[in-house]
Design an enzyme around this catalytic site. Structure first.
Site, PDB file in Angstrom:
ATOM      1  N   SER A  74       0.634  -1.239  -0.563  1.00 58.98           N
ATOM      2  CA  SER A  74      -0.318  -0.131   0.173  1.00 58.98           C
ATOM      3  C   SER A  74       1.045   1.285   0.003  1.00 58.98           C
ATOM      4  O   SER A  74       1.894   0.773   0.970  1.00 58.98           O
ATOM      5  CB  SER A  74      -0.835   0.042   1.317  1.00 58.98           C
ATOM      6  OG  SER A  74      -0.276   0.253   2.256  1.00 58.98           O
ATOM      7  N   ASP A  75       0.544   2.021  -0.413  1.00 58.99           N
ATOM      8  CA  ASP A  75       0.795   3.705  -0.677  1.00 58.99           C
ATOM      9  C   ASP A  75       1.105   3.771   1.278  1.00 58.99           C
ATOM     10  O   ASP A  75      -0.199   3.362   1.609  1.00 58.99           O
ATOM     11  CB  ASP A  75       0.314   5.309  -1.081  1.00 58.99           C
ATOM     12  CG  ASP A  75       1.386   5.926  -1.657  1.00 58.99           C
ATOM     13  OD1 ASP A  75       2.196   6.206  -0.437  1.00 58.99           O
ATOM     14  OD2 ASP A  75       1.195   6.245  -2.442  1.00 58.99           O
ATOM     15  N   TRP A  76       1.385   4.910   1.449  1.00 56.44           N
ATOM     16  CA  TRP A  76       1.285   5.099   2.942  1.00 56.44           C
ATOM     17  C   TRP A  76      -0.147   5.331   4.005  1.00 56.44           C
ATOM     18  O   TRP A  76      -0.530   6.633   3.236  1.00 56.44           O
ATOM     19  CB  TRP A  76       3.043   6.389   3.370  1.00 56.44           C
ATOM     20  CG  TRP A  76       4.033   5.520   3.770  1.00 56.44           C
ATOM     21  CD1 TRP A  76       5.033   6.070   4.105  1.00 56.44           C
ATOM     22  CD2 TRP A  76       4.735   4.575   2.896  1.00 56.44           C
ATOM     23  NE1 TRP A  76       5.937   4.569   4.893  1.00 56.44           N
ATOM     24  CE2 TRP A  76       5.816   4.080   3.944  1.00 56.44           C
ATOM     25  CE3 TRP A  76       4.266   3.497   1.814  1.00 56.44           C
ATOM     26  CZ2 TRP A  76       6.780   3.725   3.541  1.00 56.44           C
ATOM     27  CZ3 TRP A  76       4.701   3.263   1.546  1.00 56.44           C
ATOM     28  CH2 TRP A  76       6.568   2.520   2.439  1.00 56.44           C
ATOM     29  N   GLY A  77      -0.499   4.930   4.426  1.00 51.62           N
ATOM     30  CA  GLY A  77      -1.734   5.231   4.614  1.00 51.62           C
ATOM     31  C   GLY A  77      -3.256   5.004   3.700  1.00 51.62           C
ATOM     32  O   GLY A  77      -4.398   4.699   3.888  1.00 51.62           O
ATOM     33  N   ALA A  78      -2.725   4.110   2.135  1.00 49.69           N
ATOM     34  CA  ALA A  78      -3.477   4.506   1.390  1.00 49.69           C
ATOM     35  C   ALA A  78      -4.549   2.591   1.476  1.00 49.69           C
ATOM     36  O   ALA A  78      -5.647   2.170   1.182  1.00 49.69           O
ATOM     37  CB  ALA A  78      -2.671   3.840  -0.605  1.00 49.69           C
TER      38      ALA A  78
END
Ligand SMILES: *[C@@H]1O[C@H](CO)[C@@H](O)[C@H](O)[C@H]1NC(C)=O
Ligand SMILES: *[C@@H]1O[C@H](CO)[C@@H](O)[C@H](O)[C@H]1NC(C)=O
Ligand SMILES: *[C@@H]1O[C@H](CO)[C@@H](O)[C@H](O)[C@H]1NC(C)=O
Ligand SMILES: *[C@@H]1O[C@H](CO)[C@@H](O)[C@H](O)[C@H]1NC(C)=O
Ligand SMILES: *[C@@H]1O[C@H](CO)[C@@H](O)[C@H](O)[C@H]1NC(C)=O
Ligand SMILES: *[C@@H]1O[C@H](CO)[C@@H](O)[C@H](O)[C@H]1NC(C)=O
Ligand SMILES: *[C@@H]1O[C@H](CO)[C@@H](O)[C@H](O)[C@H]1NC(C)=O
Ligand SMILES: *[C@@H]1O[C@H](CO)[C@@H](O)[C@H](O)[C@H]1NC(C)=O
Ligand SMILES: *[C@@H]1O[C@H](CO)[C@@H](O)[C@H](O)[C@H]1NC(C)=O
Ligand SMILES: *[C@@H]1O[C@H](CO)[C@@H](O)[C@H](O)[C@H]1NC(C)=O
Ligand SMILES: *[C@@H]1O[C@H](CO)[C@@H](O)[C@H](O)[C@H]1NC(C)=O
Ligand SMILES: *[C@@H]1O[C@H](CO)[C@@H](O)[C@H](O)[C@H]1NC(C)=O
Length: 805
Positions: A287-291
């Site tokens: 995941s992208d950071w926090g996605a």
């Protein structure tokens, strides 16, 4: 009244708190929907992937459920400064993983180089240089104990939105160009034993509304949904991922946005279906950071690793989900296998691989062990990349190169080094002084609340020369060669007298008439976290105009983190030369000076179209223009990609809009001619559809060479230089763009020297995506037209070719 003006497209969504928000409660109401595709295919592969997967399977077979879970989820590690951490399994000798940003070098630590940004790399159009740059950068990630480099390559955003805040991190606005360079960047990074993470998958074309927001009534507004039809997805946004995965990219990052109304990190059609089945991707999706927005759903949809933290959805809950039957254990095993396969693929099981995070101190402000990541071999590569990322677009009256000037005058806030470049433990943008206001908007854009008070972000970095953009793609310079310093050094050697004024920034009192030239430095800032407020700014335009009003040899240098319009002054005859300098990294001034003085001949070409006016980019500039007649877009922002593949030059060609400077354009101090175009089929009669097995990247025969073209390039001027021969293809299928880039080769030629350039077109290059067949389709029995020239609109040669039935 709800229309967002161009200038209001900021991180701070200017949406009113509508009372109609209850009307639509289901996002299934909207156009873009994805079919469910389950289960996630188990990773498989042949060759190097096959061996890596076998080792990973043997390793994962020894893990407990909790251990398998542990390697899927990020943990914080206060003794390291990595952007992401996967814990180790010491009993089996697995030391864990360190993940770090990003595309212009290792970010936020000391003793690393600040490379050119992706846009400069793209502007070089130099394949070998792209490989070499990534290879040298990869060496720095390795020496710092980084296991996964979070770029290069960055191929999404692809530049659909001219104001996009992250376009500069990518190579440019054409999928073919981005794909070729992405593949080479993957090889460069992974040849150093570092896992390359190709990002962002997929449709993350803007920063505005990329994250969940709360309005002033605490109503949740979901991330914007990129609604992309199947053909457009394949022919534009997915295209560069084929090349990156075919090159072996062992990681892919899923993006913040929603795709067809489900979050990109839990969209089973795109992850299980397109990425892991159709493209046969054997590696891991992080995941992208926090996605990540769900636990069970993201696991079943094909996400394999969460960053930066497993606490919200995975970790113990992932183990619980396996125990209670919501997630099959085979899925968790596959996640762990994909992660370990990436590790084995690049050889990180070797005892020679530096320990995770060894050169990434948690806080560079406190005493720490120094790990030098820079090597002498990197210097010429990064310098060359700086040189070739500059694009000369105007040069009249022989303004350039400078010839032993007696007096030069220098103006503009962008000429000198920023006043402070200091380590910052909380914000990893080293250039905090330069980008501080950028960083403020970055944070603003991340807030989970619509900050109605958030003012418009700055269009420029007014505190010094712009050598990088902001956010996770920012670089960390060991020094900055600012244009002013480099010109000073040159002046000292050549007995040139300098005048300068960086104080009276927009209307200098005095431009000495006697100076041979007045050089004006301006910039255009962009950062992750928000989209740009404008494609030009009055302040910088007034500066140029004021200088040009007083000097008839005004040379403009623009450090531009994206498209920058120049029509306020480009036709002023006193503006004799203009350079788009992009984001050259630490050697900015030294490289520029060599070009200004003609030690090196400019050879960059624009990887995007510069329009005469904003409106020329049409409706694609600002995707969220309406909240719907009933306010239905309010909670579920919708972004329909109705323009299809018609972005950048494809759109300008189709609408017959004259650009100011076309895609592929760039001047040199010499001239080139192209002649003798020959095209040929490679095999007698190819099949209409590919028949090969799926390998990493898709069906293997998509990469079979189907046609070739050769052209002779001659340097017809008086100095040595490099030229980029470009091949554009007309595919004889209704609805296809007039021409699309399908080949480019850069060659160095001495005066009067000629060489023959060869282009190879593979099956995919000549195919269109057949939505009904769900396959790439060649057109047999109808003429393709090949155009070759030195920009997308200077196409001196053409030939036709028919693939026989
Ligand atoms: C998104 O929706 C469009 C329109 O329904 C469809 O053509 C396309 O295949 C969908 N894409 C994905 C990845 O689901
Ligand atoms: C945290 O980092 C240190 C230093 O690299 C390492 O020794 C330790 O094992 C890491 N902790 C975890 C939980 O990964
Ligand atoms: C590729 O680049 C490297 C480093 O700049 C250079 O040494 C090498 O000669 C180049 N190779 C080709 C084929 O141009
Ligand atoms: C929104 O939530 C915040 C934090 O939970 C709270 O302080 C605030 O009062 C809420 N606002 C409204 C309008 O409910
Ligand atoms: C599961 O998730 C919830 C909500 O985020 C959290 O409170 C809880 O601690 C988690 N449980 C485990 C075992 O991780
Ligand atoms: C299983 O556990 C997960 C994580 O706690 C939870 O989200 C899910 O609803 C549970 N499923 C069932 C069927 O209880
Ligand atoms: C310039 O730097 C100062 C000091 O770091 C900062 O306060 C200011 O916001 C910066 N200005 C711009 C336009 O970035
Ligand atoms: C010139 O700059 C000054 C401040 O430095 C500002 O007050 C003025 O509005 C500017 N003028 C123009 C035409 O941009
Ligand atoms: C060009 O520069 C000259 C001074 O050399 C000035 O007199 C003239 O007005 C300028 N023209 C424009 C269009 O700025
Ligand atoms: C530019 O101005 C200089 C000094 O006034 C003059 O000598 C020269 O002829 C002018 N050049 C052009 C092209 O007008
Ligand atoms: C230039 O673009 C702006 C913004 O889209 C538009 O308002 C204006 O009418 C355009 N000007 C011209 C001359 O087309
Ligand atoms: C192809 O080149 C010929 C000869 O230069 C020219 O007449 C013709 O217009 C070109 N065709 C197209 C489609 O541009």
């Amino acid at each position: 009244m709800y229309a967002l003006s161009l200038l209001a497209a900021t991180a701070c969504l200017l949406l009113p708190a509508t009372t109609a928000q209850e009307l639509i409660t289901e996002d299934s109401y909207f156009y873009g929907q994805s079919e469910p595709v389950y289960p996630t295919p188990q990773t498989s592969g042949s060759g190097a992937w096959g061996e890596a997967i076998a080792k990973a399977q043997a390793f994962v077979a020894q893990l407990s459920l909790e251990e398998k879970t542990s390697i899927t989820g990020g943990v914080s590690n206060s003794s390291r400064g990595c952007g992401g951490n996967i814990p180790g399994i010491p009993r089996l000798g697995f030391p864990g993983l360190c993940l770090s940003d990003a595309g212009a070098g290792v970010r936020g630590t000391d003793l690393v180089n600040a490379y050119t940004s992706g846009i400069s790399d793209g502007a070089s159009w130099n394949k070998n240089l792209t490989y070499q740059r990534a290879y040298q950068m990869g060496g720095e990630f390795r020496r710092k104990g980084v296991n996964i480099a979070l770029g290069p390559p960055m191929v999404g955003p692809l530049g659909r939105i001219a104001l996009g805040g992250r376009n500069w991190e990518g190579f440019g606005n054409d999928p073919y160009h981005a794909g070729v360079l992405a593949g080479l960047a993957v090889h460069g990074i992974q040849d150093q034993g570092v896992v390359a993470c190709t990002k962002h998958f997929i449709g993350n074309e803007q920063e505005t509304a990329r994250s969940i927001l709360l309005d002033s009534n605490n109503v949740t507004i979901l991330s914007s949904s990129s609604n992309i039809d199947d053909a457009t997805l394949h022919e534009a946004y997915l295209w560069p991922f084929y090349d990156a995965i075919h090159a072996g990219s062992a990681a892919v990052m899923c993006s913040y946005n929603r795709l067809n109304n489900s979050y990109a990190c839990e969209n089973s059609k795109s992850l299980n279906g397109i990425l892991k089945t159709e493209l046969g991707f054997p590696g891991l999706v992080m995941s992208d950071w926090g996605a990540q927005h769900s636990g069970v759903a993201s696991a079943l949809s094909g996400m394999d690793m969460v960053m930066p933290s497993a606490l919200a959805f995975w970790g113990g809950n992932l183990t619980l989900s396996v125990n209670n039957g919501s997630v099959p254990e085979s899925r968790l095993t596959d996640m762990a296998t994909r992660i370990m396969a990436a590790w084995y693929l690049v050889g990180q099981d070797s005892s020679e691989y530096p320990a995770p995070g060894i050169g990434m101190p948690a806080n560079v402000l406190v005493p720490h062990t120094l790990v030098e990541a820079r090597v002498p071999e990197a210097r010429p590569v990064l310098f060359q990349s700086s040189l070739e990322g500059h694009v000369l677009v105007k040069n009249t009256n022989n303004a350039l190169p400078l010839s032993k000037p007696k007096i030069l005058s220098i103006f503009g806030y962008d000429a000198k080094a920023p006043d402070s470049i200091t380590p910052n433990p909380t914000n990893r943008d080293w250039a905090f002084g330069l980008l501080s206001s950028s960083a403020r908007y970055f944070i603003c854009g991340f807030g989970n609340r619509i900050a109605q008070t958030c003012p418009a972000p700055p269009p420029i970095a007014a505190n010094g020369t712009l050598y990088t953009g902001g956010g996770s793609g920012a670089s960390t310079p060991p020094y900055i060669s600012a244009p002013f310093n480099a010109i000073q050094e040159r002046a000292a050697k050549e007995d040139t007298a300098l005048y300068w004024d960086f104080v009276n920034i927009n209307a200098t009192a005095y431009v000495p008439t006697e100076s041979d030239a007045a050089i004006v430095f301006i910039n255009a800032l962009a950062s992750e976290g928000y989209d740009r407020p404008s494609l030009r700014d009055d302040f910088s335009d007034a500066l140029v105009t004021n200088i040009a009003a007083q000097h008839n040899n005004t040379i403009v240098v623009i450090h531009n983190a994206g498209i920058r319009l120049v029509d306020q002054w480009i036709e002023n005859p006193n503006v004799t030369a203009v350079i788009f300098a992009h984001l050259p990294g630490q050697d900015s001034g030294a490289a520029l000076t060599q070009l200004l003085y003609g030690d090196v001949n400019p050879s960059g070409k624009l990887p995007y179209t510069v329009a005469k006016n904003e409106s020329d980019y049409g409706r694609i500039l600002n995707p969220i223009t309406d909240i719907g007649a009933n306010g239905e877009f309010y909670r579920f922002p919708q972004d329909d990609f109705t323009e299809g593949v018609y972005i950048d030059y494809r759109a300008f060609d189709a609408s017959n809009i004259e650009p100011r400077y076309e895609f592929g354009f760039g001047l040199s101090y010499t001239t080139f001619s192209l002649s003798n175009l020959k095209v040929a089929c490679v095999s007698g009669s190819p099949s209409e559809y590919p028949t090969g097995q799926v390998v990493a990247g898709g069906q293997a025969d998509l990469w079979d060479i189907v046609a070739t073209a050769t052209v002779s390039v001659t340097n017809t001027g008086s100095v040595a230089g490099q030229e980029v021969a470009q091949l554009y293809l007309s595919i004889p299928v209704e609805g296809q763009p007039i021409r699309q880039l399908r080949g480019f080769e850069k060659v160095m030629l001495q005066p009067n020297e000629s060489t023959t350039v060869e282009f190879e077109l593979n099956r995919k290059d000549m195919s269109v995506w057949d939505v009904a067949a769900q396959k790439w389709k060649l057109t047999l029995g109808t003429e393709y037209t090949f155009f070759v020239g030195n920009s997308s609109r200077a196409l001196a040669l053409n030939e036709t070719l028919t693939l026989l039935k």
